[in-house]
Design a protein around this motif. Sequence first.
Motif, mmCIF file in Angstrom:
data_model
loop_
_atom_site.group_PDB
_atom_site.id
_atom_site.type_symbol
_atom_site.label_atom_id
_atom_site.label_comp_id
_atom_site.label_asym_id
_atom_site.label_seq_id
_atom_site.Cartn_x
_atom_site.Cartn_y
_atom_site.Cartn_z
ATOM 1 N N LEU A 14 4.818 6.272 9.063
ATOM 2 C CA LEU A 14 6.085 5.631 8.729
ATOM 3 C C LEU A 14 6.873 6.607 7.867
ATOM 4 O O LEU A 14 6.329 7.598 7.389
ATOM 5 N N LYS A 15 8.136 6.307 7.659
ATOM 6 C CA LYS A 15 8.977 7.113 6.768
ATOM 7 C C LYS A 15 9.338 6.268 5.560
ATOM 8 O O LYS A 15 9.717 5.102 5.691
ATOM 9 N N ARG A 16 9.225 6.868 4.383
ATOM 10 C CA ARG A 16 9.636 6.198 3.156
ATOM 11 C C ARG A 16 11.165 6.121 3.169
ATOM 12 O O ARG A 16 11.840 7.111 3.430
ATOM 13 N N GLY A 17 11.715 4.950 2.918
ATOM 14 C CA GLY A 17 13.156 4.753 3.011
ATOM 15 C C GLY A 17 13.976 5.574 2.037
ATOM 16 O O GLY A 17 15.056 6.036 2.374
ATOM 17 N N VAL A 18 13.477 5.781 0.825
ATOM 18 C CA VAL A 18 14.270 6.474 -0.194
ATOM 19 C C VAL A 18 14.423 7.963 0.050
ATOM 20 O O VAL A 18 15.442 8.542 -0.293
ATOM 21 N N ASP A 19 13.401 8.606 0.660
ATOM 22 C CA ASP A 19 13.473 10.060 0.811
ATOM 23 C C ASP A 19 13.044 10.565 2.187
ATOM 24 O O ASP A 19 12.954 11.765 2.413
ATOM 25 N N ASN A 20 12.750 9.649 3.087
ATOM 26 C CA ASN A 20 12.382 10.000 4.466
ATOM 27 C C ASN A 20 11.083 10.799 4.581
ATOM 28 O O ASN A 20 10.836 11.430 5.595
ATOM 29 N N THR A 21 10.257 10.788 3.556
ATOM 30 C CA THR A 21 8.978 11.488 3.650
ATOM 31 C C THR A 21 8.004 10.657 4.475
ATOM 32 O O THR A 21 8.060 9.421 4.498
ATOM 33 N N SER A 22 7.118 11.353 5.150
ATOM 34 C CA SER A 22 6.112 10.686 5.980
ATOM 35 C C SER A 22 5.045 10.052 5.102
ATOM 36 O O SER A 22 4.668 10.599 4.068
ATOM 37 N N ILE A 23 4.585 8.898 5.560
ATOM 38 C CA ILE A 23 3.524 8.201 4.848
ATOM 39 C C ILE A 23 2.558 7.606 5.866
ATOM 40 O O ILE A 23 2.963 7.100 6.908
ATOM 41 N N GLU A 24 1.288 7.692 5.560
ATOM 42 C CA GLU A 24 0.243 7.203 6.450
ATOM 43 C C GLU A 24 0.193 5.676 6.443
ATOM 44 O O GLU A 24 0.278 5.051 5.391
ATOM 45 N N ALA A 25 0.045 5.123 7.624
ATOM 46 C CA ALA A 25 -0.084 3.677 7.777
ATOM 47 C C ALA A 25 -1.062 3.427 8.920
ATOM 48 O O ALA A 25 -1.482 4.366 9.606
ATOM 49 N N TYR A 26 -1.411 2.170 9.119
ATOM 50 C CA TYR A 26 -2.365 1.824 10.174
ATOM 51 C C TYR A 26 -1.880 0.616 10.960
ATOM 52 O O TYR A 26 -1.364 -0.339 10.382
ATOM 53 N N LEU A 27 -2.061 0.682 12.256
ATOM 54 C CA LEU A 27 -1.817 -0.450 13.136
ATOM 55 C C LEU A 27 -3.197 -1.013 13.458
ATOM 56 O O LEU A 27 -4.050 -0.290 13.976
ATOM 57 N N ILE A 28 -3.408 -2.276 13.094
ATOM 58 C CA ILE A 28 -4.720 -2.889 13.234
ATOM 59 C C ILE A 28 -4.601 -4.301 13.810
ATOM 60 O O ILE A 28 -3.510 -4.844 13.921
ATOM 61 N N ASP A 29 -5.746 -4.863 14.147
ATOM 62 C CA ASP A 29 -5.772 -6.242 14.652
ATOM 63 C C ASP A 29 -5.281 -7.202 13.571
ATOM 64 O O ASP A 29 -5.585 -7.051 12.390
ATOM 65 N N LEU A 30 -4.520 -8.187 14.002
ATOM 66 C CA LEU A 30 -3.986 -9.211 13.105
ATOM 67 C C LEU A 30 -5.129 -10.028 12.508
ATOM 68 O O LEU A 30 -6.007 -10.512 13.230
ATOM 69 N N GLU A 31 -5.095 -10.173 11.188
ATOM 70 C CA GLU A 31 -6.126 -10.935 10.475
ATOM 71 C C GLU A 31 -5.471 -11.889 9.483
ATOM 72 O O GLU A 31 -4.272 -11.808 9.218
ATOM 73 N N GLN A 32 -6.285 -12.736 8.889
ATOM 74 C CA GLN A 32 -5.790 -13.736 7.943
ATOM 75 C C GLN A 32 -5.042 -13.095 6.776
ATOM 76 O O GLN A 32 -4.037 -13.617 6.312
ATOM 77 N N ARG A 33 -5.507 -11.953 6.288
ATOM 78 C CA ARG A 33 -4.850 -11.324 5.135
ATOM 79 C C ARG A 33 -3.392 -10.939 5.438
ATOM 80 O O ARG A 33 -2.545 -10.962 4.554
ATOM 81 N N HIS A 34 -3.101 -10.634 6.702
ATOM 82 C CA HIS A 34 -1.730 -10.300 7.083
ATOM 83 C C HIS A 34 -0.849 -11.547 7.063
ATOM 84 O O HIS A 34 0.295 -11.507 6.605
ATOM 85 N N VAL A 35 -1.398 -12.632 7.538
ATOM 86 C CA VAL A 35 -0.673 -13.901 7.512
ATOM 87 C C VAL A 35 -0.471 -14.349 6.067
ATOM 88 O O VAL A 35 0.600 -14.856 5.708
#
Length: 182
Positions: free
Chosen positions: A7-28
């Motif tokens: 993803l890109k950080r909105g304030v400075d457009n720097t790259s940041i690591e993220a993960y796409l994972i299966d939907l779980e209760q913690r996301h809800v």
Amino acid sequence: MQLKIELKRGVDNTSIEAYLIDLEQRHVDDYVNDWVEKLRLFSQADKYWDWVFKLRYISNQETLEGYAVECQNKTQGLMIIETQMYGSRLNIGKRLVYINSIATAPTNRIEIQRPPEFKGVGQALLNFARIRSVELGYEGRVGLHSLPRSEGFYEKQNMLNCGSEEEYDNLVYFEYGVMRRR
């Protein structure tokens, strides 16, 4: 499933690591505890979506899959796809992955926060839907009905605007055709 994305950080457009994972209760739980109030305060079209119900519902449906984007231990995006029941409007007789629901965190929406906390969440979810479509043998075909304020986003993602559909509350239907190899 865990897919590393950027993803890109909105304030400075720097790259940041993220993960796409299966939907779980913690996301809800993040949706309920962190998103809902802001969605209602800013009159977002998805303010009444019930992700608690959605998670429970998809657990009993083998044709539905749920995914989340996590970054810095917070849910940044949510998506539910249907993998077997929808056909393409562009290639009649061909199946596609249908995006039942897709949402990004309120802090990532430019109409709520400028600059957004992170950019690229919606695009990452769409890209994954295309990957899933290829995995299922649908050649990258993906369709969805857009909420009115999101139509410009899908057009920027090069999805074909197929027009509004009366049977879907006049929402505009968008579709990706076959994914071309480079």
